[in-house]
Design a protein around this motif. Structure first.
Motif, PDB file in Angstrom:
ATOM      1  N   VAL A   1     -23.566  45.637   2.340  1.00  0.00           N
ATOM      2  CA  VAL A   1     -22.906  46.902   2.509  1.00  0.00           C
ATOM      3  C   VAL A   1     -22.898  47.300   4.184  1.00  0.00           C
ATOM      4  O   VAL A   1     -23.885  47.378   4.776  1.00  0.00           O
ATOM      5  CB  VAL A   1     -23.561  47.991   1.639  1.00  0.00           C
ATOM      6  CG1 VAL A   1     -22.781  49.208   1.911  1.00  0.00           C
ATOM      7  CG2 VAL A   1     -23.707  47.707   0.209  1.00  0.00           C
ATOM      8  N   TRP A   2     -21.922  47.228   4.661  1.00  0.00           N
ATOM      9  CA  TRP A   2     -21.731  47.635   6.072  1.00  0.00           C
ATOM     10  C   TRP A   2     -20.940  48.920   5.958  1.00  0.00           C
ATOM     11  O   TRP A   2     -19.644  49.143   6.330  1.00  0.00           O
ATOM     12  CB  TRP A   2     -21.072  46.582   6.724  1.00  0.00           C
ATOM     13  CG  TRP A   2     -21.718  45.149   7.093  1.00  0.00           C
ATOM     14  CD1 TRP A   2     -23.327  45.229   6.770  1.00  0.00           C
ATOM     15  CD2 TRP A   2     -21.233  43.938   7.058  1.00  0.00           C
ATOM     16  NE1 TRP A   2     -23.341  43.600   6.999  1.00  0.00           N
ATOM     17  CE2 TRP A   2     -22.271  42.892   7.170  1.00  0.00           C
ATOM     18  CE3 TRP A   2     -19.858  43.595   7.114  1.00  0.00           C
ATOM     19  CZ2 TRP A   2     -22.061  41.657   7.071  1.00  0.00           C
ATOM     20  CZ3 TRP A   2     -19.592  42.070   7.019  1.00  0.00           C
ATOM     21  CH2 TRP A   2     -20.723  41.294   7.226  1.00  0.00           C
TER      22      TRP A   2
ATOM     23  N   PHE B   1     -13.084  40.456   7.530  1.00  0.00           N
ATOM     24  CA  PHE B   1     -13.642  40.829   8.802  1.00  0.00           C
ATOM     25  C   PHE B   1     -13.718  39.467   9.477  1.00  0.00           C
ATOM     26  O   PHE B   1     -14.942  38.983   9.908  1.00  0.00           O
ATOM     27  CB  PHE B   1     -14.862  41.471   8.741  1.00  0.00           C
ATOM     28  CG  PHE B   1     -15.443  42.262   9.779  1.00  0.00           C
ATOM     29  CD1 PHE B   1     -14.705  41.904  11.072  1.00  0.00           C
ATOM     30  CD2 PHE B   1     -16.539  42.772  10.256  1.00  0.00           C
ATOM     31  CE1 PHE B   1     -14.973  42.474  12.425  1.00  0.00           C
ATOM     32  CE2 PHE B   1     -17.151  43.139  11.408  1.00  0.00           C
ATOM     33  CZ  PHE B   1     -16.321  42.994  12.289  1.00  0.00           C
ATOM     34  N   LEU B   2     -12.404  38.781   9.825  1.00  0.00           N
ATOM     35  CA  LEU B   2     -12.714  37.246  10.434  1.00  0.00           C
ATOM     36  C   LEU B   2     -13.009  37.126  11.548  1.00  0.00           C
ATOM     37  O   LEU B   2     -13.572  36.438  12.314  1.00  0.00           O
ATOM     38  CB  LEU B   2     -11.321  36.702  10.060  1.00  0.00           C
ATOM     39  CG  LEU B   2     -10.474  36.639   8.531  1.00  0.00           C
ATOM     40  CD1 LEU B   2      -9.372  36.006   8.670  1.00  0.00           C
ATOM     41  CD2 LEU B   2     -11.450  35.953   7.793  1.00  0.00           C
ATOM     42  N   GLU B   3     -12.860  38.465  12.208  1.00  0.00           N
ATOM     43  CA  GLU B   3     -13.316  38.657  13.986  1.00  0.00           C
ATOM     44  C   GLU B   3     -14.862  38.241  13.806  1.00  0.00           C
ATOM     45  O   GLU B   3     -15.171  37.933  15.096  1.00  0.00           O
ATOM     46  CB  GLU B   3     -12.992  39.652  14.528  1.00  0.00           C
ATOM     47  CG  GLU B   3     -11.397  39.768  14.585  1.00  0.00           C
ATOM     48  CD  GLU B   3     -10.792  40.384  13.356  1.00  0.00           C
ATOM     49  OE1 GLU B   3     -11.397  40.491  12.204  1.00  0.00           O
ATOM     50  OE2 GLU B   3      -9.607  40.650  13.298  1.00  0.00           O
ATOM     51  N   LEU B   4     -15.372  38.745  12.767  1.00  0.00           N
ATOM     52  CA  LEU B   4     -17.051  38.458  12.808  1.00  0.00           C
ATOM     53  C   LEU B   4     -17.553  37.025  12.863  1.00  0.00           C
ATOM     54  O   LEU B   4     -18.281  36.783  13.631  1.00  0.00           O
ATOM     55  CB  LEU B   4     -17.573  39.250  11.675  1.00  0.00           C
ATOM     56  CG  LEU B   4     -19.185  39.246  11.581  1.00  0.00           C
ATOM     57  CD1 LEU B   4     -19.863  39.765  12.605  1.00  0.00           C
ATOM     58  CD2 LEU B   4     -19.503  39.684  10.121  1.00  0.00           C
TER      59      LEU B   4
ATOM     60  N   ASN C   1     -24.795  32.050   5.363  1.00  0.00           N
ATOM     61  CA  ASN C   1     -23.784  32.161   4.305  1.00  0.00           C
ATOM     62  C   ASN C   1     -23.467  33.662   3.656  1.00  0.00           C
ATOM     63  O   ASN C   1     -22.774  33.744   3.172  1.00  0.00           O
ATOM     64  CB  ASN C   1     -24.184  30.900   3.260  1.00  0.00           C
ATOM     65  CG  ASN C   1     -23.948  29.756   3.790  1.00  0.00           C
ATOM     66  OD1 ASN C   1     -23.007  29.116   4.129  1.00  0.00           O
ATOM     67  ND2 ASN C   1     -25.099  28.779   3.485  1.00  0.00           N
ATOM     68  N   ARG C   2     -24.636  34.171   3.785  1.00  0.00           N
ATOM     69  CA  ARG C   2     -24.592  35.362   3.069  1.00  0.00           C
ATOM     70  C   ARG C   2     -23.672  36.369   4.057  1.00  0.00           C
ATOM     71  O   ARG C   2     -22.610  37.188   3.551  1.00  0.00           O
ATOM     72  CB  ARG C   2     -26.054  35.909   3.020  1.00  0.00           C
ATOM     73  CG  ARG C   2     -26.059  37.613   2.590  1.00  0.00           C
ATOM     74  CD  ARG C   2     -27.552  38.037   2.151  1.00  0.00           C
ATOM     75  NE  ARG C   2     -27.507  39.447   2.038  1.00  0.00           N
ATOM     76  CZ  ARG C   2     -27.908  40.301   2.851  1.00  0.00           C
ATOM     77  NH1 ARG C   2     -27.881  40.097   4.112  1.00  0.00           N
ATOM     78  NH2 ARG C   2     -27.861  41.814   2.485  1.00  0.00           N
ATOM     79  N   VAL C   3     -23.806  36.259   5.291  1.00  0.00           N
ATOM     80  CA  VAL C   3     -22.953  37.192   6.217  1.00  0.00           C
ATOM     81  C   VAL C   3     -21.503  36.740   6.248  1.00  0.00           C
ATOM     82  O   VAL C   3     -20.563  37.562   6.270  1.00  0.00           O
ATOM     83  CB  VAL C   3     -23.743  37.157   7.876  1.00  0.00           C
ATOM     84  CG1 VAL C   3     -22.546  37.801   8.676  1.00  0.00           C
ATOM     85  CG2 VAL C   3     -24.866  37.881   7.495  1.00  0.00           C
TER      86      VAL C   3
ATOM     87  N   ARG D   1     -13.677  28.742   7.642  1.00  0.00           N
ATOM     88  CA  ARG D   1     -13.898  30.400   7.546  1.00  0.00           C
ATOM     89  C   ARG D   1     -12.995  30.837   6.643  1.00  0.00           C
ATOM     90  O   ARG D   1     -13.141  31.798   6.048  1.00  0.00           O
ATOM     91  CB  ARG D   1     -13.682  30.812   8.838  1.00  0.00           C
ATOM     92  CG  ARG D   1     -12.186  30.868   9.296  1.00  0.00           C
ATOM     93  CD  ARG D   1     -12.088  31.478  10.746  1.00  0.00           C
ATOM     94  NE  ARG D   1     -10.459  31.593  11.063  1.00  0.00           N
ATOM     95  CZ  ARG D   1     -10.277  32.325  12.293  1.00  0.00           C
ATOM     96  NH1 ARG D   1     -11.438  32.670  13.088  1.00  0.00           N
ATOM     97  NH2 ARG D   1      -9.099  32.302  12.587  1.00  0.00           N
ATOM     98  N   HIS D   2     -11.886  30.031   6.256  1.00  0.00           N
ATOM     99  CA  HIS D   2     -11.195  30.468   5.029  1.00  0.00           C
ATOM    100  C   HIS D   2     -11.396  30.277   3.676  1.00  0.00           C
ATOM    101  O   HIS D   2     -10.841  30.632   2.710  1.00  0.00           O
ATOM    102  CB  HIS D   2      -9.504  30.380   5.195  1.00  0.00           C
ATOM    103  CG  HIS D   2      -9.126  30.952   6.592  1.00  0.00           C
ATOM    104  ND1 HIS D   2      -9.181  32.491   6.732  1.00  0.00           N
ATOM    105  CD2 HIS D   2      -8.644  30.361   7.644  1.00  0.00           C
ATOM    106  CE1 HIS D   2      -8.488  32.531   8.012  1.00  0.00           C
ATOM    107  NE2 HIS D   2      -8.447  31.390   8.349  1.00  0.00           N
ATOM    108  N   ASP D   3     -12.378  29.438   3.472  1.00  0.00           N
ATOM    109  CA  ASP D   3     -12.927  29.006   2.126  1.00  0.00           C
ATOM    110  C   ASP D   3     -13.893  29.765   1.501  1.00  0.00           C
ATOM    111  O   ASP D   3     -15.156  29.583   2.127  1.00  0.00           O
ATOM    112  CB  ASP D   3     -13.015  27.344   2.352  1.00  0.00           C
ATOM    113  CG  ASP D   3     -13.303  26.950   0.866  1.00  0.00           C
ATOM    114  OD1 ASP D   3     -13.449  27.551  -0.189  1.00  0.00           O
ATOM    115  OD2 ASP D   3     -13.661  25.589   0.540  1.00  0.00           O
TER     116      ASP D   3
END
Length: 510
Positions: A406-407, A450-453, A439-441, A491-493
């Motif tokens: 949760v962010w 949030f792909l920029e992360l 992997n969790r993050v 990153r998209h999988d």
């Protein structure tokens, strides 16, 4: 729901009424607001109200409070200032509401003005017409509000005012900018104390009235009041939508243990308060008291206190037995009544309303088919024990059984990133912990979009690789470079998990 009263204190409010030289429009506004506050104090005394005055600037005279005497006293201390800027005050109240109630609590905005639109760049017509063509550097138009709201505009103007027609169309556009949620009120006939009082009374009865219903359980009934009043709910299913409203009759279907109900998804919660008995019931109760042999004189308060109330009985029973009552609040629509305590010494009867439908609580099954255990010829779950475990636990663990990411605040995201970097500095000893947190993050960032992360985390890992001391294990830079590259490549999988890089260093198995 909370209410914000916006009072126009510009110089145009100082104009006297054409039919009388004794009253200014400002005096009529104060009289009307006093009428509104009296109504709310009588029918919704648990409501929070704030008072704001505005002209070209705005000021909070009274923050959200239930002290209506304080609000009335603040009305008498208002003064007159310069010209009217509606957009300024609408922009100003947004952070006040968000800070106090958040973005999910519905709020009512009552704007009281004389209908003048202002002049110049900050006038209301200019603000409304330019709301969609503003530059990126200009402040955005405040409507629609970022929280659920209704905007009620009260114009203290007469039909003979030359600017009225233009004002009516502009204020209608203003309400349309708030997704059409709100109303526009105007005193009928000439401006006077009676016409303004009637206008505010109609506004209060329409939008500030309490919700009365009848609570039923077999032959037991009780008249109750719900706070906050339930709002219409739009239930969407497939391509169809239906507006649902709570029924005025709430029928209790049965009782289950509070632990069995667990924490189902709800759309609203309401405080259930018993209504005082009617005069007829009070007279009958008083006759019964007077027919006794007591010599003490009974007051009306004593009579009301001695009148039996099913609502009080239900609340006490649910609290002592730790149970909840499943009730029907509409057609194929259910909720649950339970005892809720805000402090250790005080508790209240609450109603939580489920999503419309008979399957809104999955572990209870269809709510319209629940029944007592005695109705079954054999135990429904194949258990001879009279207290069959209920509800049935699913074979697979639910998502709520695992720790979720949760962010909401910046600190939460920063903590998770620091945990990954802390394990990265202790490679290869913390190999499993590093990839588990990574992997969790990563999955949380993909779930939130949030792909920029991921790109930022890759840069951080590469930076950590260059900052490793000379005494670091040779596997550490290899693992960091591998992890940084994997974050970019896959990153998209979502279902892909980054695994450690296999090396020939035997010491890293430790």
């Amino acid at each position: 729901m909370p209410t914000v009263v916006l009072l126009d204190v510009s110089l145009s409010m100082c104009r006297t009424v054409s039919s009388s030289e004794e009253y200014q429009r400002h005096n009529l506004a104060l009289h009307g607001l006093n009428t509104l506050l009296d109504y709310v104090a009588t029918h919704q005394r648990l409501e929070f109200t704030s008072l704001v005055q505005f002209s070209s600037l705005w000021e909070v005279l009274v923050p959200f409070t239930r002290d209506y005497d304080k609000l009335k006293a603040a009305l008498t201390s208002t003064d007159s200032f310069d010209k009217t800027f509606i957009e300024t005050v609408l922009s100003g109240i947004t952070p006040i509401v968000i800070e106090e109630w958040g973005a999910n609590i519905p709020c009512q905005i009552v704007l009281v003005t004389d209908g003048t639109l202002g002049v110049g760049q900050g006038s209301l017509p200019v603000s409304v017409e330019t709301r969609g063509t503003r530059a990126a550097t200009d402040p955005p138009f405040p409507l629609p509000f970022p929280f659920p709201s209704q905007l009620h505009v009260v114009l203290l103007a007469e039909a003979t005012d030359s600017y009225l027609q233009n004002s009516l169309s502009t204020y209608r556009k203003l309400i349309e900018c708030n997704n059409g949620a709100g109303s526009l009120s105007l005193p009928e006939g000439e401006l006077s104390l009676s016409s303004v009082q009637k206008c505010f009374t109609m506004l209060a009865e329409t939008h500030f009235s309490s919700f009365h219903s009848v609570l039923r359980c077999g032959h037991l009934t009780s008249n109750v009041n719900m706070f906050p009043p339930p709002q219409p709910h739009v239930a969407s299913k497939d391509l169809n939508s239906k507006v649902c409203m709570l029924s005025t009759d709430i029928e209790i279907c049965g009782f289950i243990d509070l632990a069995d109900a667990a924490s189902p998804a709800i759309i609203s919660r309401h405080l259930v308060l018993p209504l005082p008995p009617t005069k007829l019931a009070s007279k009958e109760a008083k006759k019964e008291v007077e027919s006794g042999d007591t010599d003490e004189e009974e007051t009306d308060v004593d009579v009301i206190a001695k009148t039996p109330s099913f609502c009080v009985l239900l609340h006490g029973s649910l609290k002592v037995e730790s149970m909840t009552a499943i009730c029907q609040v509409g057609e194929d629509w259910y909720g649950m009544l339970y005892s809720w305590a805000d402090t250790k010494k005080k508790s209240n009867l609450m109603l939580s309303v489920f999503e419309p439908g008979v399957g809104s609580v999955p572990w209870l099954g269809r709510l319209d088919r629940l029944g007592p255990l005695s109705d079954f010829a054999e135990a429904p779950y194949g258990n001879d024990d009279a207290r069959t475990p209920f509800p049935v636990k699913p074979a697979e663990a639910g998502s709520y059984a695992r720790s979720c990411v949760v962010w909401i605040k910046q600190s939460g995201l920063q903590t998770d990133i620091q945990k990954v970097l802390r394990h990265a500095r202790k490679l290869p000893e913390k190999m499993s912990h590093f990839y588990k947190e990574l992997n969790r993050v990563r999955k949380a960032a993909l779930a939130f979009g949030f792909l920029e992360l991921l790109e930022g985390l890759s840069v951080m890992l590469e930076r950590e690789c260059t900052m490793l001391p000379g005494t670091a294990h040779p596997a550490a830079p290899l693992q960091l470079t591998h992890a940084a590259g994997a974050l970019r490549s896959a990153r998209h999988d979502y279902h892909y998990s980054i695994t450690p890089l296999r090396t020939n260093f035997a010491s890293e198995d430790s």
